[in-house]
Motif scaffolding. Structure first.
Motif, PDB file in Angstrom:
ATOM      1  N   THR A 167       0.839  -1.189   0.000  1.00 12.42           N
ATOM      2  CA  THR A 167       0.000   0.000   0.000  1.00 12.42           C
ATOM      3  C   THR A 167       0.873   1.237   0.000  1.00 12.42           C
ATOM      4  OG1 THR A 167      -0.050   0.064   2.406  1.00 12.42           O
ATOM      5  CG2 THR A 167      -1.749  -1.270   1.329  1.00 12.42           C
ATOM      6  N   LEU A 168       0.224   2.395  -0.183  1.00 12.24           N
ATOM      7  CA  LEU A 168       0.996   3.637  -0.269  1.00 12.24           C
ATOM      8  C   LEU A 168       1.780   3.891   1.000  1.00 12.24           C
ATOM      9  CD1 LEU A 168       1.668   6.187  -1.844  1.00 12.24           C
ATOM     10  CD2 LEU A 168      -0.369   7.258  -0.846  1.00 12.24           C
ATOM     11  N   PHE A 169       1.113   3.685   2.159  1.00 11.12           N
ATOM     12  CA  PHE A 169       1.785   3.965   3.434  1.00 11.12           C
ATOM     13  C   PHE A 169       2.905   2.967   3.698  1.00 11.12           C
ATOM     14  CE2 PHE A 169       2.199   5.724   7.573  1.00 11.12           C
ATOM     15  CZ  PHE A 169       2.503   4.669   8.415  1.00 11.12           C
ATOM     16  N   SER A 170       2.582   1.664   3.537  1.00  5.10           N
ATOM     17  CA  SER A 170       3.596   0.652   3.807  1.00  5.10           C
ATOM     18  C   SER A 170       4.726   0.712   2.782  1.00  5.10           C
ATOM     19  CB  SER A 170       2.968  -0.740   3.827  1.00  5.10           C
ATOM     20  OG  SER A 170       2.430  -1.050   2.557  1.00  5.10           O
ATOM     21  N   PHE A 171       4.364   1.115   1.544  1.00 10.80           N
ATOM     22  CA  PHE A 171       5.380   1.223   0.500  1.00 10.80           C
ATOM     23  C   PHE A 171       6.425   2.278   0.864  1.00 10.80           C
ATOM     24  CE2 PHE A 171       6.912   3.376  -3.309  1.00 10.80           C
ATOM     25  CZ  PHE A 171       7.486   2.314  -3.972  1.00 10.80           C
ATOM     26  N   ASP A 172       5.961   3.435   1.325  1.00 17.05           N
ATOM     27  CA  ASP A 172       6.896   4.499   1.693  1.00 17.05           C
ATOM     28  C   ASP A 172       7.768   4.095   2.868  1.00 17.05           C
ATOM     29  OD1 ASP A 172       4.583   7.182   0.941  1.00 17.05           O
ATOM     30  OD2 ASP A 172       5.995   6.097  -0.333  1.00 17.05           O
ATOM     31  N   ALA A 173       7.144   3.505   3.879  1.00 17.62           N
ATOM     32  CA  ALA A 173       7.898   3.088   5.064  1.00 17.62           C
ATOM     33  C   ALA A 173       8.900   1.996   4.716  1.00 17.62           C
ATOM     34  CB  ALA A 173       6.939   2.606   6.154  1.00 17.62           C
ATOM     35  N   GLU A 174       8.468   1.028   3.888  1.00 19.78           N
ATOM     36  CA  GLU A 174       9.346  -0.061   3.509  1.00 19.78           C
ATOM     37  C   GLU A 174      10.495   0.439   2.635  1.00 19.78           C
ATOM     38  OE1 GLU A 174       9.080  -4.443   1.329  1.00 19.78           O
ATOM     39  OE2 GLU A 174       7.285  -3.188   1.595  1.00 19.78           O
ATOM     40  N   ARG A 175      10.178   1.378   1.743  1.00 25.85           N
ATOM     41  CA  ARG A 175      11.208   1.914   0.874  1.00 25.85           C
ATOM     42  C   ARG A 175      12.252   2.691   1.662  1.00 25.85           C
ATOM     43  NH1 ARG A 175       9.502   5.679  -4.091  1.00 25.85           N
ATOM     44  NH2 ARG A 175       8.843   7.025  -2.361  1.00 25.85           N
ATOM     45  N   ARG A 176      11.795   3.484   2.637  1.00 25.70           N
ATOM     46  CA  ARG A 176      12.752   4.237   3.455  1.00 25.70           C
ATOM     47  C   ARG A 176      13.645   3.309   4.257  1.00 25.70           C
ATOM     48  NH1 ARG A 176       8.204   7.625   4.334  1.00 25.70           N
ATOM     49  NH2 ARG A 176       7.837   6.615   6.347  1.00 25.70           N
ATOM     50  N   LYS A 177      13.040   2.268   4.827  1.00 27.58           N
ATOM     51  CA  LYS A 177      13.831   1.330   5.619  1.00 27.58           C
ATOM     52  C   LYS A 177      14.830   0.572   4.744  1.00 27.58           C
ATOM     53  CE  LYS A 177      13.394  -2.519   8.889  1.00 27.58           C
ATOM     54  NZ  LYS A 177      14.421  -3.346   8.206  1.00 27.58           N
ATOM     55  N   ALA A 178      14.379   0.149   3.542  1.00 30.78           N
ATOM     56  CA  ALA A 178      15.277  -0.563   2.638  1.00 30.78           C
ATOM     57  C   ALA A 178      16.431   0.336   2.191  1.00 30.78           C
ATOM     58  CB  ALA A 178      14.500  -1.075   1.438  1.00 30.78           C
ATOM     59  N   ALA A 179      16.109   1.597   1.888  1.00 33.66           N
ATOM     60  CA  ALA A 179      17.149   2.534   1.468  1.00 33.66           C
ATOM     61  C   ALA A 179      18.157   2.770   2.587  1.00 33.66           C
ATOM     62  CB  ALA A 179      16.519   3.851   1.036  1.00 33.66           C
ATOM     63  N   ARG A 180      17.652   2.894   3.820  1.00 37.65           N
ATOM     64  CA  ARG A 180      18.550   3.111   4.953  1.00 37.65           C
ATOM     65  C   ARG A 180      19.455   1.907   5.176  1.00 37.65           C
ATOM     66  NH1 ARG A 180      14.948   4.387   8.105  1.00 37.65           N
ATOM     67  NH2 ARG A 180      14.600   2.404   9.181  1.00 37.65           N
ATOM     68  N   ASP A 181      18.891   0.703   5.117  1.00 33.77           N
ATOM     69  CA  ASP A 181      19.693  -0.510   5.311  1.00 33.77           C
ATOM     70  C   ASP A 181      20.730  -0.672   4.207  1.00 33.77           C
ATOM     71  OD1 ASP A 181      18.213  -1.042   7.548  1.00 33.77           O
ATOM     72  OD2 ASP A 181      16.877  -2.491   6.574  1.00 33.77           O
ATOM     73  N   GLU A 182      20.304  -0.392   2.966  1.00 29.32           N
ATOM     74  CA  GLU A 182      21.230  -0.504   1.844  1.00 29.32           C
ATOM     75  C   GLU A 182      22.372   0.499   1.980  1.00 29.32           C
ATOM     76  OE1 GLU A 182      21.202   0.201  -3.006  1.00 29.32           O
ATOM     77  OE2 GLU A 182      19.323  -0.101  -1.923  1.00 29.32           O
ATOM     78  N   ARG A 183      22.042   1.704   2.417  1.00 31.75           N
ATOM     79  CA  ARG A 183      23.070   2.733   2.576  1.00 31.75           C
ATOM     80  C   ARG A 183      24.054   2.345   3.677  1.00 31.75           C
ATOM     81  NH1 ARG A 183      23.354   7.239   5.880  1.00 31.75           N
ATOM     82  NH2 ARG A 183      24.594   8.982   5.077  1.00 31.75           N
ATOM     83  N   GLN A 184      23.559   1.830   4.810  1.00 34.19           N
ATOM     84  CA  GLN A 184      24.438   1.444   5.906  1.00 34.19           C
ATOM     85  C   GLN A 184      25.364   0.309   5.490  1.00 34.19           C
ATOM     86  OE1 GLN A 184      24.109   4.181   7.957  1.00 34.19           O
ATOM     87  NE2 GLN A 184      24.308   2.742   9.638  1.00 34.19           N
ATOM     88  N   ALA A 185      24.816  -0.656   4.737  1.00 38.21           N
ATOM     89  CA  ALA A 185      25.644  -1.775   4.285  1.00 38.21           C
ATOM     90  C   ALA A 185      26.720  -1.300   3.320  1.00 38.21           C
ATOM     91  CB  ALA A 185      24.765  -2.844   3.631  1.00 38.21           C
ATOM     92  N   LEU A 186      26.368  -0.369   2.435  1.00 40.22           N
ATOM     93  CA  LEU A 186      27.332   0.144   1.469  1.00 40.22           C
ATOM     94  C   LEU A 186      28.443   0.934   2.151  1.00 40.22           C
ATOM     95  CD1 LEU A 186      28.097   0.423  -1.495  1.00 40.22           C
ATOM     96  CD2 LEU A 186      26.647   2.463  -1.619  1.00 40.22           C
TER      97      LEU A 186
END
Length: 548
Positions: free
Chosen positions: A311-330
């Motif tokens: 959904t729109l809400f879960s999509f935004d939250a999931e995308r932010r969390k995925a981006a943050r995790d990807e950035r930390q790993a990189l």
């Protein structure tokens, strides 16, 4: 016009240009050797601008050192240089570089590298544009944000409240000397027994002697709207202090400690057992990081192809969390790769490259480390003895600089230049040290022959942002030595009394943070002196858990 000052300016700019060019050539990556000429121009003159900014403080002091001996106040600048104009030019050029040229060149360079046009978690299906168009879009957005921020603050917070003291002579004391020159920077004049003294014009020793015969009868305030360059300098200094207090405080301790460690951990002859253990450890780390790099690439490709669902809400939250995790790993991956390369170079210096290794390098690091310890301790003692107490316990370094000027003027100027440039080096060192210990942002180390333009531009922006805080800190720390300088009137009077900002300057909040972090960093590095690489196994586990 003093020819010595003109020659000093020319020589200083020449040294900065030659040094900046050599620095650029020595550190640049071979991939950038015959490319990115415009970003190189921005980086070169950005470093020159930062160096010139901090060196202008001793130039300002030298230009106005004869102020106390000038006959009257009709001579605007006794050394012949219009320092107010020069400072205004600097105040305009720094934001031009920080908010216009460096961001635009960064966007353009990264677009050329394919980073802005590739699909990422932020934009799974990007619309490809030309490099110039991509860079212009981002740059216009940056200018809109910065412009709105600056205009709003200028029309609301640009008034400086300058205190004015009223004085009355107990007996009629003439305020005009035999040669009809005013002895006071006063609003009164003639033989009046009452007059006003403000902080906008520095008093000479003869003026201060007159005040001993006067009685202070009151105080009032002049409301002055500062000009645009001065307010922008205040805003840049205020923003830069958040970075300088953090990174400069860390670097004040980390710079001498790391130089000493470079000597204590110098390459040495390894026995067969040590050789085999180190070689095996390096091989295992290489294999682990190769696997991590492949996993990061696969994960990014998958996200670029399929995006994220929900959904729109879960999509935004999931995308932010995925981006943050990807950035930390990189960030952790880059930090581990950097430390692996460093350990590999040290291993080569002790084995296969032992014959070509210069044995004087560790001893040069030891010498620089001892000098850095001395300068850091002098800065720390000077702040404790002169800046924090009111009135100061002693003038300390101010007295040393004045004595040097009396003996040989060039030494005093060079000493001030050394102490101010040292603070800039501490800020760069602190930024790298913080980034390599805490995975909050990408590290941009300066490695000879391996530094890309993106790292050059990041460090140039950092140095420029810290240049004005260094100047403000120096004019406050060396207030007695630079009492007649133009920058003392700009930072010590106009900017010091600006609404909202005055609390930060008068309470020394940034300087307390700067000194506190220096102490904490010293204790921390004594407990954990060696930089530890992120575990390859932990990185693989973290990435694998996100994909499962």
């Amino acid at each position: 016009m003093n020819p010595f000052l003109i020659v000093s300016m020319a020589v200083g700019l020449g040294i900065l240009l030659v040094g900046g060019f050599y620095f650029l050539v020595y550190y640049q990556h071979p991939d950038d050797r015959n490319e990115a000429y415009i970003p190189k121009f921005v980086v070169l003159f950005g470093f020159v601008l930062a160096g010139a900014t901090v060196l202008m403080f001793p130039l300002d002091v030298a230009n106005n050192e004869g102020y106390a001996g000038c006959q009257g106040y009709d001579t605007e600048f006794c050394g012949g240089l219009d320092m107010e104009l020069l400072w205004s030019i600097v105040f305009i050029l720094i934001p031009l570089w920080v908010f216009c040229l460096i961001p635009f060149m960064t966007f353009y360079y990264e677009a050329d590298d394919g980073m802005l046009m590739a699909g990422t978690v932020y934009s799974p299906n990007p619309v490809k544009r030309s490099r110039l168009g991509e860079a212009l879009c981002y740059q216009i957005f940056v200018l809109m944000i910065v412009g709105a921020f600056f205009v709003g603050l200028y029309f609301t917070l640009s008034d400086a409240e300058i205190p004015v003291q009223d004085y009355t002579a107990s007996q009629g004391i003439g305020l005009i000397t035999a040669d009809n020159a005013f002895t006071f920077p006063s609003l009164g004049g003639g033989n009046s027994s009452s007059f006003k003294v403000n902080m906008l014009v520095p008093m000479r020793p003869s003026d201060e002697a007159w005040l001993n015969n006067m009685e202070e009868t009151g105080e009032e305030t002049i409301v002055l709207q500062v000009d645009i360059p001065t307010f922008f300098a205040n805003l840049m200094a205020w923003l830069g202090w958040f970075l300088f207090a953090l990174f400069g405080g860390i670097g004040l301790a980390a710079l001498p400690i790391d130089l000493i460690l470079a000597y204590t951990n110098r390459p040495r002859v390894l026995d067969p057992v040590e050789y085999a253990e180190i070689q095996l450890n390096l091989r295992e780390r290489v294999n682990e990081l190769v696997e991590v790099g492949e996993m990061l690439k696969i994960e990014r490709d998958e996200r670029a192809q399929i995006g994220l669902k929900g959904t729109l809400f879960s999509f935004d939250a999931e995308r932010r969390k995925a981006a943050r995790d990807e950035r930390q790993a990189l960030i952790g991956f880059k930090q581990a790769v950097f430390l692996l390369e460093k350990d590999t170079e040290d291993f080569k210096a002790a084995t296969v490259s032992r014959d070509s290794y210069n044995p004087l390098i560790p001893y040069a690091s030891l010498l620089l480390g001892l000098c850095s310890i001395g300068i850091s301790l002098l800065w720390f003692a000077h702040v404790i003895l002169y800046v924090f107490p009111s009135p100061p316990l002693m003038t300390f370094l101010n007295e040393y600089f004045v004595w040097f000027d009396q003996w040989f003027p060039l030494f005093g100027v060079l000493s001030v230049a050394l102490f101010t440039l040292y603070l800039l080096l501490c800020a760069v060192k602190g930024c790298f040290k913080f980034g390599i210990r805490f995975f909050l942002f990408h590290i941009h180390p300066m490695i000879p022959g391996k530094t890309y333009m993106s790292s050059f531009m990041f460090n140039t922006a950092l140095v420029l942002l810290c240049a004005l805080p260094v100047v403000q800190f120096s004019q406050l720390a060396f207030a007695d030595y630079g009492a007649y300088s133009e920058i003392r009137q700009l930072f010590g009077v106009q900017i010091q009394n600006l609404k909202f900002f005055s609390w930060f300057w008068e309470s020394h909040i940034f300087i307390y943070v700067f000194m506190g972090l220096s102490v904490v960093t010293t204790l921390y590095l004594f407990c954990k002196p060696k930089d530890q690489a992120a575990s390859g196994k932990e990185l693989k586990k973290r990435i694998g858990s996100r994909r499962s």
